[in-house]
Design a protein around this motif. Structure first.
Motif, PDB file in Angstrom:
ATOM      1  N   SER A  79      -7.583   0.397 -29.231  1.00 32.95           N
ATOM      2  CA  SER A  79      -8.790   0.315 -28.412  1.00 32.95           C
ATOM      3  C   SER A  79     -10.018   0.266 -29.311  1.00 32.95           C
ATOM      4  O   SER A  79      -9.961   0.631 -30.487  1.00 32.95           O
ATOM      5  N   LYS A  80     -11.104  -0.155 -28.729  1.00 28.99           N
ATOM      6  CA  LYS A  80     -12.380  -0.207 -29.447  1.00 28.99           C
ATOM      7  C   LYS A  80     -12.857   1.201 -29.786  1.00 28.99           C
ATOM      8  O   LYS A  80     -13.478   1.430 -30.827  1.00 28.99           O
ATOM      9  N   ALA A  81     -12.548   2.164 -28.900  1.00 31.88           N
ATOM     10  CA  ALA A  81     -12.924   3.555 -29.148  1.00 31.88           C
ATOM     11  C   ALA A  81     -12.193   4.100 -30.370  1.00 31.88           C
ATOM     12  O   ALA A  81     -12.764   4.858 -31.166  1.00 31.88           O
ATOM     13  N   GLN A  82     -10.930   3.714 -30.535  1.00 33.15           N
ATOM     14  CA  GLN A  82     -10.171   4.116 -31.725  1.00 33.15           C
ATOM     15  C   GLN A  82     -10.847   3.626 -32.996  1.00 33.15           C
ATOM     16  O   GLN A  82     -10.992   4.379 -33.968  1.00 33.15           O
ATOM     17  N   GLU A  83     -11.229   2.365 -32.995  1.00 34.10           N
ATOM     18  CA  GLU A  83     -11.816   1.775 -34.193  1.00 34.10           C
ATOM     19  C   GLU A  83     -13.167   2.401 -34.522  1.00 34.10           C
ATOM     20  O   GLU A  83     -13.481   2.636 -35.690  1.00 34.10           O
ATOM     21  N   LEU A  84     -13.954   2.678 -33.501  1.00 38.56           N
ATOM     22  CA  LEU A  84     -15.235   3.346 -33.739  1.00 38.56           C
ATOM     23  C   LEU A  84     -14.997   4.741 -34.308  1.00 38.56           C
ATOM     24  O   LEU A  84     -15.679   5.164 -35.252  1.00 38.56           O
ATOM     25  N   TYR A  85     -14.030   5.459 -33.747  1.00 41.39           N
ATOM     26  CA  TYR A  85     -13.720   6.812 -34.216  1.00 41.39           C
ATOM     27  C   TYR A  85     -13.275   6.772 -35.680  1.00 41.39           C
ATOM     28  O   TYR A  85     -13.704   7.599 -36.489  1.00 41.39           O
ATOM     29  N   PHE A  89     -27.001  -5.912 -32.339  1.00 43.88           N
ATOM     30  CA  PHE A  89     -26.386  -4.607 -32.154  1.00 43.88           C
ATOM     31  C   PHE A  89     -26.988  -3.901 -30.945  1.00 43.88           C
ATOM     32  O   PHE A  89     -28.199  -3.704 -30.870  1.00 43.88           O
ATOM     33  N   ILE A  90     -26.143  -3.549 -30.007  1.00 46.24           N
ATOM     34  CA  ILE A  90     -26.593  -2.863 -28.802  1.00 46.24           C
ATOM     35  C   ILE A  90     -26.200  -1.399 -28.905  1.00 46.24           C
ATOM     36  O   ILE A  90     -25.022  -1.050 -28.872  1.00 46.24           O
ATOM     37  N   GLU A  91     -27.184  -0.533 -29.039  1.00 46.23           N
ATOM     38  CA  GLU A  91     -26.924   0.893 -29.226  1.00 46.23           C
ATOM     39  C   GLU A  91     -26.188   1.495 -28.030  1.00 46.23           C
ATOM     40  O   GLU A  91     -25.360   2.389 -28.172  1.00 46.23           O
ATOM     41  N   GLU A  92     -26.462   0.973 -26.842  1.00 43.97           N
ATOM     42  CA  GLU A  92     -25.834   1.513 -25.637  1.00 43.97           C
ATOM     43  C   GLU A  92     -24.317   1.380 -25.703  1.00 43.97           C
ATOM     44  O   GLU A  92     -23.575   2.253 -25.222  1.00 43.97           O
ATOM     45  N   GLU A  93     -23.830   0.291 -26.303  1.00 44.79           N
ATOM     46  CA  GLU A  93     -22.382   0.084 -26.403  1.00 44.79           C
ATOM     47  C   GLU A  93     -21.752   1.159 -27.281  1.00 44.79           C
ATOM     48  O   GLU A  93     -20.678   1.689 -26.973  1.00 44.79           O
ATOM     49  N   LEU A  94     -22.417   1.500 -28.371  1.00 50.10           N
ATOM     50  CA  LEU A  94     -21.919   2.543 -29.265  1.00 50.10           C
ATOM     51  C   LEU A  94     -21.830   3.877 -28.520  1.00 50.10           C
ATOM     52  O   LEU A  94     -20.826   4.590 -28.606  1.00 50.10           O
ATOM     53  N   LEU A  95     -22.876   4.224 -27.772  1.00 54.37           N
ATOM     54  CA  LEU A  95     -22.892   5.486 -27.040  1.00 54.37           C
ATOM     55  C   LEU A  95     -21.816   5.516 -25.967  1.00 54.37           C
ATOM     56  O   LEU A  95     -21.187   6.557 -25.723  1.00 54.37           O
ATOM     57  N   GLU A  96     -21.581   4.389 -25.330  1.00 55.64           N
ATOM     58  CA  GLU A  96     -20.547   4.308 -24.294  1.00 55.64           C
ATOM     59  C   GLU A  96     -19.154   4.507 -24.901  1.00 55.64           C
ATOM     60  O   GLU A  96     -18.287   5.172 -24.317  1.00 55.64           O
ATOM     61  N   LEU A  97     -18.955   3.953 -26.095  1.00 56.72           N
ATOM     62  CA  LEU A  97     -17.658   4.098 -26.760  1.00 56.72           C
ATOM     63  C   LEU A  97     -17.419   5.537 -27.222  1.00 56.72           C
ATOM     64  O   LEU A  97     -16.284   6.008 -27.227  1.00 56.72           O
ATOM     65  N   ILE A  98     -18.480   6.228 -27.598  1.00 51.80           N
ATOM     66  CA  ILE A  98     -18.342   7.634 -27.979  1.00 51.80           C
ATOM     67  C   ILE A  98     -17.878   8.457 -26.777  1.00 51.80           C
ATOM     68  O   ILE A  98     -17.051   9.374 -26.914  1.00 51.80           O
ATOM     69  N   LYS A  99     -18.364   8.124 -25.593  1.00 55.52           N
ATOM     70  CA  LYS A  99     -17.897   8.788 -24.374  1.00 55.52           C
ATOM     71  C   LYS A  99     -16.419   8.479 -24.140  1.00 55.52           C
ATOM     72  O   LYS A  99     -15.639   9.349 -23.746  1.00 55.52           O
ATOM     73  N   GLN A 100     -16.035   7.221 -24.381  1.00 48.62           N
ATOM     74  CA  GLN A 100     -14.647   6.821 -24.178  1.00 48.62           C
ATOM     75  C   GLN A 100     -13.711   7.535 -25.153  1.00 48.62           C
ATOM     76  O   GLN A 100     -12.565   7.836 -24.821  1.00 48.62           O
TER      77      GLN A 100
END
Length: 322
Positions: free
Chosen positions: A154-160, A276-287
């Motif tokens: 998932s995208k959340a995995q990669e961000l983490y 770069f959309i900061e909102e997407e990063l914040l949404e992924l942190i929630k995920q």
């Protein structure tokens, strides 16, 4: 060269020679020598970092992990989980493969003296290659330790993995032995760390994101940096570095004699608000918070910790009932 390290040197030399012979382009003798040097130093710093990372990991888990440099067609490091044994007695071995092609790609973007064509290997700025390689390696190590491999990508995995990988890298280069291998001083750790993250960002491309699992380059750079900053804040050592100041005033090669147009162009791209959309990063942190329990439960590396916590929980329950 010590007797103990000579076999590793000879093995790496053979791999670099094989890679160079199979490479579709032209590699000069200086570039080949620099690539061998970069791979040997990367191997050295990864071994040192792995020792730090697995210091408190149980011996059996430590023995279930290996890493290697590969000469295949892959362009980026990758973590894999290999199952062996019969049903009910299966064991997992975890591997991180670091392609020589990845180190070569970093080398091609590496700052050189005056930004000119190198005449010898001293004309390359190696610290940023080593830190970029460490950051990419840390990203893959996070995948293994927290249980990403057995679960759905998932995208959340990669961000983490980017964020925790950034913090892990910062933790490593605070160690004196890592600084010595990377040839950086305690007075310019922050600038080298940021520049290494930027160097890594310059190697990321659309092909690496073909499955859409990653944020844009600007988001990934921000994730690595935020991980490093968070680690410092959690330890109450925020004054150790000047990340914020460097991010505002501009990131350049820590040694002013060296420069790379590719890396500086990446920095210009990262500063573009359009990509770069900061909102997407914040949404992924929630995920992340939603998916994290599944990762941790699937992690074999964390199994001893889970068992210890379960025993403590049972003991506390028994004491309360008593």
């Amino acid at each position: 060269m010590t007797r103990k390290s000579k076999p590793r040197h000879d093995e790496m030399k053979k791999k670099v020679e094989n890679y160079s012979n199979e490479y579709s382009g032209v590699i000069s003798e200086i570039e080949r020598a620099a690539l061998l040097h970069a791979c040997l130093k990367s191997d050295h710093v990864i071994r040192a970092a792995t020792t730090i990372a697995f210091k408190r990991v149980p011996t059996n888990a430590r023995h279930a992990f290996i890493y290697s440099f590969s000469i295949g067609s892959d362009s980026f490091p990758a973590a894999t989980q290999i199952e062996s044994g019969q049903k009910g007695q299966k064991k997992s071995t975890f591997r991180i493969s670091v392609p020589i092609a990845f180190v070569h790609n970093l080398l091609k973007n590496t700052p050189t003296k005056g930004g000119l064509q190198p005449q010898n290997i001293d004309d390359y700025y190696f610290p940023s290659i080593l830190i970029a390689t460490l950051a990419a390696y840390a990203h893959e190590l996070v995948h293994i330790i927290v249980g990403h491999l057995p679960t759905q990508e998932s995208k959340a995995q990669e961000l983490y993995a980017d964020r925790i990988g950034g913090g892990t890298t910062w933790g490593w280069i605070l160690k004196a032995n890592i600084q010595q291998i990377c040839e950086i001083s305690s007075t310019n750790i922050s600038s080298n760390c940021l520049y290494g993250f930027l160097h890594l960002a310059s190697a990321l491309n659309k092909e690496h994101n073909k499955e859409g699992l990653y944020l844009p380059v600007a988001g990934r750079f921000a994730a690595f940096c935020s991980g490093a900053i968070f680690l410092d804040e959690s330890k109450g050592k925020r004054g150790l570095h000047e990340f914020d100041k460097l991010l505002i005033t501009g990131i350049k090669c820590p040694d002013s004699r060296f420069q790379s147009d590719t890396i500086q162009n990446t920095y210009t791209l990262i500063n573009s608000k359009e990509i770069f959309i900061e909102e997407e990063l914040l949404e992924l942190i929630k995920q992340e918070q939603v998916e994290k329990p599944k990762w941790f439960n699937a992690s074999q590396m964390m199994a001893p910790i889970r068992r210890a916590l379960q025993q403590i929980a049972k003991r506390n329950t028994s004491e309360k009932q008593g």
